[in-house]
Design a protein around this motif. Structure first.
Motif, PDB file in Angstrom:
ATOM      1  N   ASN A  81      42.564   5.704   3.694  1.00 61.04           N
ATOM      2  CA  ASN A  81      42.873   4.308   3.917  1.00 61.04           C
ATOM      3  C   ASN A  81      43.312   4.185   5.370  1.00 61.04           C
ATOM      4  O   ASN A  81      44.488   4.121   5.679  1.00 61.04           O
ATOM      5  N   ALA A  82      42.327   4.200   6.271  1.00 63.43           N
ATOM      6  CA  ALA A  82      42.631   4.195   7.700  1.00 63.43           C
ATOM      7  C   ALA A  82      42.370   2.833   8.336  1.00 63.43           C
ATOM      8  O   ALA A  82      42.281   2.727   9.553  1.00 63.43           O
ATOM      9  N   ASP A  83      42.207   1.803   7.522  1.00 54.76           N
ATOM     10  CA  ASP A  83      42.014   0.425   8.019  1.00 54.76           C
ATOM     11  C   ASP A  83      40.879   0.314   9.030  1.00 54.76           C
ATOM     12  O   ASP A  83      40.974  -0.424  10.008  1.00 54.76           O
ATOM     13  N   GLY A  84      39.800   1.057   8.816  1.00 50.81           N
ATOM     14  CA  GLY A  84      38.629   0.937   9.681  1.00 50.81           C
ATOM     15  C   GLY A  84      38.658   1.798  10.925  1.00 50.81           C
ATOM     16  O   GLY A  84      37.761   1.703  11.764  1.00 50.81           O
ATOM     17  N   ALA A  90      35.660  10.434   8.427  1.00 43.95           N
ATOM     18  CA  ALA A  90      34.959   9.150   8.482  1.00 43.95           C
ATOM     19  C   ALA A  90      33.504   9.347   8.890  1.00 43.95           C
ATOM     20  O   ALA A  90      33.166  10.254   9.645  1.00 43.95           O
ATOM     21  N   THR A  91      32.644   8.476   8.387  1.00 44.39           N
ATOM     22  CA  THR A  91      31.240   8.435   8.779  1.00 44.39           C
ATOM     23  C   THR A  91      31.084   7.223   9.684  1.00 44.39           C
ATOM     24  O   THR A  91      31.455   6.110   9.307  1.00 44.39           O
ATOM     25  N   ILE A  92      30.547   7.452  10.873  1.00 47.93           N
ATOM     26  CA  ILE A  92      30.538   6.421  11.901  1.00 47.93           C
ATOM     27  C   ILE A  92      29.117   6.141  12.363  1.00 47.93           C
ATOM     28  O   ILE A  92      28.379   7.062  12.726  1.00 47.93           O
ATOM     29  N   ASP A  93      28.743   4.860  12.335  1.00 50.78           N
ATOM     30  CA  ASP A  93      27.454   4.426  12.879  1.00 50.78           C
ATOM     31  C   ASP A  93      27.679   4.051  14.337  1.00 50.78           C
ATOM     32  O   ASP A  93      28.562   3.227  14.640  1.00 50.78           O
ATOM     33  N   LEU A  94      26.875   4.644  15.215  1.00 50.00           N
ATOM     34  CA  LEU A  94      27.021   4.433  16.656  1.00 50.00           C
ATOM     35  C   LEU A  94      25.711   3.979  17.264  1.00 50.00           C
ATOM     36  O   LEU A  94      24.640   4.250  16.735  1.00 50.00           O
ATOM     37  N   LYS A  95      25.827   3.326  18.423  1.00 53.53           N
ATOM     38  CA  LYS A  95      24.633   2.999  19.208  1.00 53.53           C
ATOM     39  C   LYS A  95      24.863   3.521  20.615  1.00 53.53           C
ATOM     40  O   LYS A  95      25.862   3.183  21.253  1.00 53.53           O
ATOM     41  N   GLY A 132      40.541   7.229  16.503  1.00 53.29           N
ATOM     42  CA  GLY A 132      41.441   6.108  16.771  1.00 53.29           C
ATOM     43  C   GLY A 132      40.745   4.804  17.133  1.00 53.29           C
ATOM     44  O   GLY A 132      41.383   3.763  17.213  1.00 53.29           O
ATOM     45  N   LYS A 133      39.432   4.843  17.342  1.00 51.70           N
ATOM     46  CA  LYS A 133      38.686   3.626  17.699  1.00 51.70           C
ATOM     47  C   LYS A 133      38.227   2.908  16.425  1.00 51.70           C
ATOM     48  O   LYS A 133      38.248   3.453  15.336  1.00 51.70           O
ATOM     49  N   TYR A 134      37.793   1.653  16.602  1.00 50.87           N
ATOM     50  CA  TYR A 134      37.353   0.801  15.489  1.00 50.87           C
ATOM     51  C   TYR A 134      35.955   0.262  15.762  1.00 50.87           C
ATOM     52  O   TYR A 134      35.465   0.342  16.887  1.00 50.87           O
ATOM     53  N   ALA A 135      35.345  -0.321  14.725  1.00 53.92           N
ATOM     54  CA  ALA A 135      34.039  -0.960  14.876  1.00 53.92           C
ATOM     55  C   ALA A 135      34.143  -2.023  15.969  1.00 53.92           C
ATOM     56  O   ALA A 135      35.110  -2.779  16.025  1.00 53.92           O
ATOM     57  N   VAL A 155      32.397   1.894  10.553  1.00 49.97           N
ATOM     58  CA  VAL A 155      33.174   3.069  10.142  1.00 49.97           C
ATOM     59  C   VAL A 155      33.295   3.026   8.633  1.00 49.97           C
ATOM     60  O   VAL A 155      33.745   2.046   8.068  1.00 49.97           O
ATOM     61  N   LYS A 156      32.810   4.114   7.997  1.00 48.23           N
ATOM     62  CA  LYS A 156      32.820   4.184   6.532  1.00 48.23           C
ATOM     63  C   LYS A 156      33.570   5.427   6.084  1.00 48.23           C
ATOM     64  O   LYS A 156      33.604   6.418   6.780  1.00 48.23           O
ATOM     65  N   TYR A 157      34.140   5.343   4.906  1.00 46.88           N
ATOM     66  CA  TYR A 157      34.846   6.476   4.309  1.00 46.88           C
ATOM     67  C   TYR A 157      34.123   6.841   3.020  1.00 46.88           C
ATOM     68  O   TYR A 157      34.493   6.407   1.948  1.00 46.88           O
ATOM     69  N   ILE A 158      33.054   7.628   3.171  1.00 47.06           N
ATOM     70  CA  ILE A 158      32.201   7.966   2.014  1.00 47.06           C
ATOM     71  C   ILE A 158      32.161   9.456   1.781  1.00 47.06           C
ATOM     72  O   ILE A 158      32.489  10.231   2.619  1.00 47.06           O
TER      73      ILE A 158
END
Length: 158
Positions: A81-84, A90-95, A132-135, A155-158
């Motif tokens: 529960n890292a509030d995004g 965490a699984t992170i989608d990046l561009k 520490g960064k967010y979407a 940012v997903k927690y899957i």
């Protein structure tokens, strides 16, 4: 030894490797040593030397796996529960801001990292830039190949 962060899947993989080392690899090398011993003179027996060397590697790996698992800090990403925020697991989608290519990475422990599976080590430059960064944030990565910028899409927690 300091705590070793692992995801649940990473801990399962280490346990499976340890089980295989103890139940398959170790008995096989013991049998190889016994067979090589049966050939006689050990001072000029290459098979014996090779088997003893392999035994040393196997015993060392078993000790390493047992130490890592005993010091493991197992983190289940689905329970985070890292509030995004970008955190371990965490699984992170990046561009990529330069090439406009989208990639997805999961931040995992050093032993679990596999870029082909999209798993990057917590100690890698990109992970350190993401933590520490967010979407919507931009992560500046100082990689060996130069500075790269990534926009965090999700940012997903899957």
């Amino acid at each position: 030894m300091s705590p070793v962060p692992l995801t649940v899947r990473g801990a399962e993989k280490l346990r499976a490797e340890l089980h295989e080392m103890k139940t398959v690899q170790r008995p096989a090398v013991i049998a190889a040593i016994a067979e090589a011993r049966a050939h006689g003179d050990l001072s000029e027996n290459a098979e014996y030397e090779a088997a003893k060397e392999k035994q040393g590697f196997i015993e060392g790996r078993i000790a390493e796996l047992e130490a890592k698992l005993s010091n493991a800090q197992i983190i289940n990403p689905t329970l985070l529960n890292a509030d995004g925020a970008c955190v371990f697991g965490a699984t992170i989608d990046l561009k990529d801001m330069d090439s406009d290519v989208a990639v997805t990475y999961q931040i995992v422990g050093d032993d679990e990292a596999d870029i082909k599976e999209g798993k990057i080590s917590i100690s890698s430059p990109i992970s350190r830039a993401l933590i520490g960064k967010y979407a919507g944030d931009i992560a500046v990565v100082e990689a060996p190949g130069g500075i790269r910028e990534y926009e965090i899409l999700d940012v997903k927690y899957i």
